[in-house]
Structures are given as C-alpha cells and as structure tokens.
Write a protein that holds these residues in place. Sequence first.
Motif, PDB file in Angstrom:
ATOM      1  N   VAL B 200      67.679  15.487  84.662  1.00 23.92           N
ATOM      2  CA  VAL B 200      67.439  15.937  83.286  1.00 23.92           C
ATOM      3  C   VAL B 200      68.272  17.179  82.976  1.00 23.92           C
ATOM      4  CG1 VAL B 200      65.696  16.838  81.700  1.00 23.92           C
ATOM      5  CG2 VAL B 200      65.149  14.913  83.164  1.00 23.92           C
ATOM      6  N   MET B 201      68.447  18.056  83.970  1.00 23.00           N
ATOM      7  CA  MET B 201      69.231  19.277  83.733  1.00 23.00           C
ATOM      8  C   MET B 201      70.674  18.958  83.375  1.00 23.00           C
ATOM      9  SD  MET B 201      67.571  21.570  86.717  1.00 23.00           S
ATOM     10  CE  MET B 201      68.658  22.964  86.818  1.00 23.00           C
ATOM     11  N   LYS B 202      71.152  17.817  83.859  1.00 25.01           N
ATOM     12  CA  LYS B 202      72.533  17.430  83.551  1.00 25.01           C
ATOM     13  C   LYS B 202      72.619  16.680  82.220  1.00 25.01           C
ATOM     14  CE  LYS B 202      73.742  16.474  88.242  1.00 25.01           C
ATOM     15  NZ  LYS B 202      73.521  15.225  88.966  1.00 25.01           N
ATOM     16  N   SER B 203      71.479  16.308  81.662  1.00 24.82           N
ATOM     17  CA  SER B 203      71.492  15.445  80.476  1.00 24.82           C
ATOM     18  C   SER B 203      72.114  16.152  79.280  1.00 24.82           C
ATOM     19  CB  SER B 203      70.072  15.032  80.133  1.00 24.82           C
ATOM     20  OG  SER B 203      69.400  16.146  79.576  1.00 24.82           O
ATOM     21  N   ASP B 204      72.571  15.343  78.351  1.00 24.06           N
ATOM     22  CA  ASP B 204      73.182  15.880  77.143  1.00 24.06           C
ATOM     23  C   ASP B 204      72.234  16.784  76.375  1.00 24.06           C
ATOM     24  OD1 ASP B 204      75.588  14.784  77.540  1.00 24.06           O
ATOM     25  OD2 ASP B 204      75.486  13.287  75.949  1.00 24.06           O
ATOM     26  N   TYR B 205      70.951  16.389  76.317  1.00 24.82           N
ATOM     27  CA  TYR B 205      70.082  17.186  75.461  1.00 24.82           C
ATOM     28  C   TYR B 205      69.800  18.559  76.030  1.00 24.82           C
ATOM     29  CZ  TYR B 205      66.351  14.821  78.168  1.00 24.82           C
ATOM     30  OH  TYR B 205      65.570  14.297  79.161  1.00 24.82           O
ATOM     31  N   VAL B 206      69.832  18.681  77.365  1.00 28.55           N
ATOM     32  CA  VAL B 206      69.686  20.017  77.941  1.00 28.55           C
ATOM     33  C   VAL B 206      70.974  20.819  77.717  1.00 28.55           C
ATOM     34  CG1 VAL B 206      69.403  21.287  80.090  1.00 28.55           C
ATOM     35  CG2 VAL B 206      67.911  19.374  79.581  1.00 28.55           C
ATOM     36  N   GLN B 207      72.121  20.160  77.859  1.00 27.33           N
ATOM     37  CA  GLN B 207      73.397  20.840  77.579  1.00 27.33           C
ATOM     38  C   GLN B 207      73.435  21.303  76.125  1.00 27.33           C
ATOM     39  OE1 GLN B 207      75.659  21.390  79.984  1.00 27.33           O
ATOM     40  NE2 GLN B 207      74.249  20.380  81.379  1.00 27.33           N
ATOM     41  N   PHE B 208      72.960  20.434  75.237  1.00 28.95           N
ATOM     42  CA  PHE B 208      72.934  20.772  73.814  1.00 28.95           C
ATOM     43  C   PHE B 208      72.011  21.968  73.576  1.00 28.95           C
ATOM     44  CE2 PHE B 208      71.333  19.680  69.401  1.00 28.95           C
ATOM     45  CZ  PHE B 208      72.451  20.166  68.760  1.00 28.95           C
ATOM     46  N   ALA B 209      70.848  21.944  74.258  1.00 31.92           N
ATOM     47  CA  ALA B 209      69.909  23.059  74.109  1.00 31.92           C
ATOM     48  C   ALA B 209      70.557  24.366  74.560  1.00 31.92           C
ATOM     49  CB  ALA B 209      68.646  22.783  74.921  1.00 31.92           C
ATOM     50  N   LYS B 210      71.352  24.283  75.628  1.00 31.14           N
ATOM     51  CA  LYS B 210      72.039  25.492  76.100  1.00 31.14           C
ATOM     52  C   LYS B 210      73.072  25.951  75.081  1.00 31.14           C
ATOM     53  CE  LYS B 210      71.605  24.989  81.081  1.00 31.14           C
ATOM     54  NZ  LYS B 210      72.339  24.616  82.307  1.00 31.14           N
ATOM     55  N   CYS B 211      73.779  24.981  74.502  1.00 29.48           N
ATOM     56  CA  CYS B 211      74.770  25.331  73.480  1.00 29.48           C
ATOM     57  C   CYS B 211      74.098  25.930  72.257  1.00 29.48           C
ATOM     58  CB  CYS B 211      75.544  24.093  73.043  1.00 29.48           C
ATOM     59  SG  CYS B 211      76.670  23.530  74.278  1.00 29.48           S
ATOM     60  N   GLN B 212      72.844  25.538  72.024  1.00 30.15           N
ATOM     61  CA  GLN B 212      72.111  26.106  70.896  1.00 30.15           C
ATOM     62  C   GLN B 212      71.559  27.477  71.237  1.00 30.15           C
ATOM     63  OE1 GLN B 212      73.451  24.280  68.461  1.00 30.15           O
ATOM     64  NE2 GLN B 212      71.737  25.432  67.583  1.00 30.15           N
ATOM     65  N   GLY B 213      71.710  27.854  72.494  1.00 29.94           N
ATOM     66  CA  GLY B 213      71.222  29.159  72.913  1.00 29.94           C
ATOM     67  C   GLY B 213      69.710  29.269  72.887  1.00 29.94           C
ATOM     68  N   LEU B 214      69.014  28.177  73.171  1.00 32.93           N
ATOM     69  CA  LEU B 214      67.558  28.251  73.225  1.00 32.93           C
ATOM     70  C   LEU B 214      67.137  29.130  74.404  1.00 32.93           C
ATOM     71  CD1 LEU B 214      66.427  24.587  72.495  1.00 32.93           C
ATOM     72  CD2 LEU B 214      66.997  26.417  70.912  1.00 32.93           C
ATOM     73  N   ASN B 215      65.906  29.667  74.323  1.00 33.20           N
ATOM     74  CA  ASN B 215      65.411  30.504  75.414  1.00 33.20           C
ATOM     75  C   ASN B 215      65.288  29.671  76.683  1.00 33.20           C
ATOM     76  OD1 ASN B 215      65.135  32.524  73.576  1.00 33.20           O
ATOM     77  ND2 ASN B 215      62.955  32.124  73.220  1.00 33.20           N
ATOM     78  N   ASN B 216      65.451  30.343  77.813  1.00 38.58           N
ATOM     79  CA  ASN B 216      65.322  29.623  79.072  1.00 38.58           C
ATOM     80  C   ASN B 216      63.938  29.024  79.241  1.00 38.58           C
ATOM     81  OD1 ASN B 216      67.827  29.632  80.300  1.00 38.58           O
ATOM     82  ND2 ASN B 216      67.603  31.771  80.919  1.00 38.58           N
ATOM     83  N   SER B 217      62.915  29.745  78.776  1.00 39.24           N
ATOM     84  CA  SER B 217      61.559  29.217  78.929  1.00 39.24           C
ATOM     85  C   SER B 217      61.403  27.932  78.113  1.00 39.24           C
ATOM     86  CB  SER B 217      60.534  30.259  78.493  1.00 39.24           C
ATOM     87  OG  SER B 217      60.774  30.640  77.159  1.00 39.24           O
ATOM     88  N   THR B 218      61.972  27.907  76.913  1.00 35.19           N
ATOM     89  CA  THR B 218      61.908  26.686  76.100  1.00 35.19           C
ATOM     90  C   THR B 218      62.606  25.550  76.823  1.00 35.19           C
ATOM     91  OG1 THR B 218      62.162  28.096  74.163  1.00 35.19           O
ATOM     92  CG2 THR B 218      62.361  25.725  73.818  1.00 35.19           C
TER      93      THR B 218
END
Lengths: 360, 311
Positions: B200-218
């Motif tokens: 899941v950490m490699k998935s697109d949606y996690v990458q997208f979340a990182k690009c969105q700068g979401l909090n790590n806890s989120t």
Amino acid sequence: MVDNAELMIEIKDLDITFKMATGDVHAIRGVDFCLRKNEVLALVGESGCGKSITVKTIMGILPENAVINSGEVIYHENGKETDLLKKHFSWRQKNINGSNISMVFQDPMTSLNPTMTIGAQLITAIRDHEKVGKMESYARSVELLQEVGITDPERTMEQYPHQLSGGMRQRIVIAIALSCNPRILICDEPTTALDVTIQNRILDLIQNIQRSRGISVIFITHNLGVVTKIADYVGVMYAGKIVEYGTVFDIFYDPKHPYTWGLLSAIPEGSDDKSDLYSIPGTPPNLAEEIKGDAFAPRNPYAMTVDFKAEAPAFKISDTHYAATWLLDDRAPKTEMPAALRERIERMKQEGRDYVKNEE
Amino acid sequence: MAGYLGKRLMISVVTLLFILLILFLLLQFMPGSPFNDEKLSVEQVAVLKQKYGLDKPVIVQFFRYLGNMVRGDLGVSYSLSPNTPITDLLKNRFPVTIKMGFASMMAGTLFGLILGFLTAFFGNRILTFIYNLLTLLGIAVPSYLFAMGFSYVLGYKLKLFPLLYDFRAAGITQVMPVAAMSLGVMAVIARFAKAEASEVMKSDYVQFAKCQGLNNSTIILKYILKNSLMPVITVMAGLLVGLLTGSLVIEEMFSVPGVGSLLTNAISANDYSVVIALSFIYSLLYVVVMLILDLLYCLIDPRVRLGGKPE
C-alpha cells in the motif's frame, strides 16, 4: 513575452542513479530546465527516458533505491530561493507539497484512496494544510468540484472512488491537487490512461485551470499532439537528458536535434495514409551500462565520429532554443533535417496560417 | 446491505446443512460401530442399535438428528460415557477451549500487527532482524515446542507460572498455553501486515497523498492502515478456527480440560454422536467467523458495502 517573467522552479544538473540488484542504473544524467510563472512546460520523450523520475524528484517521492548524485531543485517564491533537495521530506510535505506544488498522476483509477469518500479526501487535503473549519472546507470542496466540471458536487462528495468513472476520477484528482491553491501543477501523463473521448476534455480542463488561475504547469506526455495544444515550452528528453529545449514553435517548426527530427517524423498523419509510419530505428540505450559519447548516436543516421566519443554540450540557437547535438558545432558539416520532415513542417505551418486566417 | 446480509446468511445455513450431511455419510463408512465390545452378543448390539435408532436408514437418522438439533438436543454419548447428553459433556469443556483460543488470537493479532506495521514503516536493520527472527520461528516451530520451552524455563526453572491448568486460577495458568499458541498467529499476521502495508505504501494513492503534503498521521492511519487491514482480516478466520481445533496437544500438555481431548477419544471409540456434534460445532464456528469477517469487510471497504459499479 515570458522571458523576463518570474522564475518558479529551476532544476540544475540533476543526476540520479537507481541501485538495483543487478547493478546501478544511471536514469537521470544531468537534467537542467526552469519553469516560469504562467508557463506550461511539456516534457516529451520515449518511455523510460526519465520524465517521471524528474518530476518525482521535485515532489520528493523517489523510490528508496534512488540516489541523487548531484543537482539542485530550486524553488522560488517572493525572491526567496530554496533548494528542495536540501530539505527534509517532512518539511517539504508541510511547506511545498500540496500548498505550492501539486501533482496529478497518470492513472486516476489508482490515485484515490479507495476507502475514503471523495468529500473526505478533499476536506483532508484542505485541512491538513490550513486551519479552516469543517463547514468552510466543505464549501471549498464543493467549489473545487464545480471548478473541475462536476455537475452534482454535493452528491459526488458522498461517493467513493469506485463509484465513479475514470474521467470523473481524474477531475477529482485535479480538484484535490488544486485544493490548497498551488502555484505549480505537475501533470504526469494525465490523459494517457483515459478513454480517447475523455482525453481532450481533461486536457481542456487543465488548460482552462492553468489560464484562469495563472499557475505554471509541467506537463509530461509522449503525445506530441497534446504538446502543440497545451505547451509554451518543450523539453525533449532522451536517456535521462534534455536533448532539445525551446518554445513550441522552436521545437515544431525549427527542430535541430536528430532525435527531435525522429520524433516529429513519427507522428502519424491522417492525410497521407499511403506512406508508411516512420519509426526511429533501434531502441533506447540500456542505462545500466556506461554510455560513451552521445546516447542517441547508435540510432542516429547523422552521427559523426565525435558522437561516439564525447557527449555534445547544449548549443544555443536562440535565446529560447537549445539543443545538445554536435551537428550544431561550427566544425560539423552542414546538415539539414530530412526532406520528408521539412515538407511536413511546411504543411503544418500552412495549416497554422489557415487556422489563424479562419479565426480572424 | 440488507440484501447482502440475507444472501450471506442463506449461504451459511445451506453450507452447514451440507456439512452435516457429509459428516453423517462419512461416519457410516467408518469401520465398526460404537458398540465394539467383544462381550456384547449380536442380539445385544441389535437391541442397542434399535434403542438409539441406528437401525433406521441413514436419511431418516439424518432428519431426526436435524430435528433434535434445532431444539438444542445434540443426542447422547454412546460409548464414552453412555447416555450422558452431549450438551452436558461440552458445557464445561467448550468455554475453556474457546477462551484460550480467543485469548491467543487477540494476543497474536495485536503483537503481529504491531510488529508487521512497525517493520513496514520504519524498516531499520534492528527491527527487520527482530521481525525476520520472530516470524521465521513462529511459522517454522510448532506450538507444542514453544509450550515445552515455556514449561521448562518459565514454569520449572523460574517458577513464574504454574505448570498445569487449574480452573480455579484460570487466568495465570492460561498464560503459558496462550503464549505458546499465539506465537504462530503473531508470525502469520505480522507477515501479512508487513507485506500488505509495504504494498500500500508504494500505491499511487499514497504517493498522491504525499504529493498533496498530507500529514504523516493522516497518511499512516487513513491511507495505509485502513487499506492494508483487509487481507489481514481474511487470514484471521483460518487462524482462529485453527487455534480452536489445533489446541489439542497444548491442552494435553497443560492438562487443560478442553474439547480437544474429547474429540480424539470420541473418534477412537466410534462415538458417532460426539464426533458429529464436535465436528459440526467446529464447522459452525468457522462459518460464523467467516460471516463476522464479511461484515467487517463491509465496515472497512465501501466497495463491498456499496457494490462495485461505476455509474
């Protein structure tokens, strides 16, 4: 026109290696470019030429086995320069990603969280950056959905990604990417995974948003038709380098690099279906091996002895146009682009003039 | 949602009926009868068979059994402890086994999830080493070896825990058997949790979340954990039933008065009704656990809850 405009981001001498079990893969071999305010830069090139890796470096989401050997990613804001590569990822998450630079991925089917509603994903994207109330973030989310052309935003807010079509999902991805008003939007082949009928609409949407918001866009594609439609500047990438860089007119009307010639010749044309579709001979080099000389030399029909020995520097053709090929060296024999391509470009120019005339 | 639930319930009931029928037929093929005593004459056996209704055709027996079962009557034991109702035999034993099984499951799942997710998130060298060691041991070493080790070291040498089960002090005497059983569970859960979270950490949606700068806890809670729990829940079903049925040796070692020993004895004594009752209860457990899991899926995954068609 845009030359003196404000700089947004500069990539300087980026060099990246991937550590693989089978050895090192030298994926990015010195990439330089800059993006100015209100400008759309298209990065084009074959699969594996390093387009995606370059933008992933900007976002800080390179895989763990990537090693940045050298380079800078300088982000400009209010006269302040920040080298993003020197900052910790958590700092970038807080201060850059989402709020200043956002990215839209290729496949909308996989870029949304399957277990959260669209509304929750939008609201999270807003509230993780800004201290706003639930009501306000909800209202803003609805506005964003309207901005990306979703007709029933209140209903969409309650839905999950799997209930929506690919085109809808890509609109939502764009809405989320825009949620914190970024100054730069990176689009990594945003239309490739979509139905052909939807591609144009998403493209129009990105173009409209770019114009109405006045943001800068880095647009990755291997569809040159898309480039002419959307881009101001084009960077042609080959084997981890930008081999030619210029305005859309420079690249399409006056290409200088033999690789660009090949790319332009390979565009299928509807009108002359009798002629064979051109393809560049050979395959891109294996980046796991040391490249001696110019990476394109083995596939280049115009290659000279020097091409196999040394890499060409970027020759300046005009203030906006650069190409890294030895053909531009003073000592090189005068070489023109292939005649077929010359004809084709003349036709394109004529079509362009006709188009302008019709518009008037 | 209600339609889905109704469908699942129907399937469960049919499954159970089918299992019962197969159990009935299988026992008919077993050699011998519950009355394998050499001292009994042919006539006496015939009388006994008639008494218990075993002279009737199988299909008649089946429906009579079914009818009694619905009324909560599982029949009586033929040979182990003649004429004792099976419900009485199980009344005291079953809760012990169930409690131990669930305790092992809870402990194993909890530690497995912690170990797996921590390793996936912060895969440093020390953590990865501990993870590899524990999961390898947990999967390769059978639980009774752990039980022996614990008995010797913790029970005999250090005298930390009593060696044998005592229902008057069930809590403390359960610690060692539960620990021995939960290690295997922990290993399996940890492996699934780590593999799934890494994916899941490699998935697109996690990458997208990182690009969105979401909090790590989120990102960790709403993106990674929630999406990697599904497959973990799936393996839990099999593990839980395995614990309930497979605790036999452990029950023996710590002399826990559970159902494990009852089942083996019943099989060797051809005590049909006990075997059927126990096998059926195990099947029932499995089906119920699966049903609960499906409901959990519904809660976690909207794709199951809402059906998967884009409009």
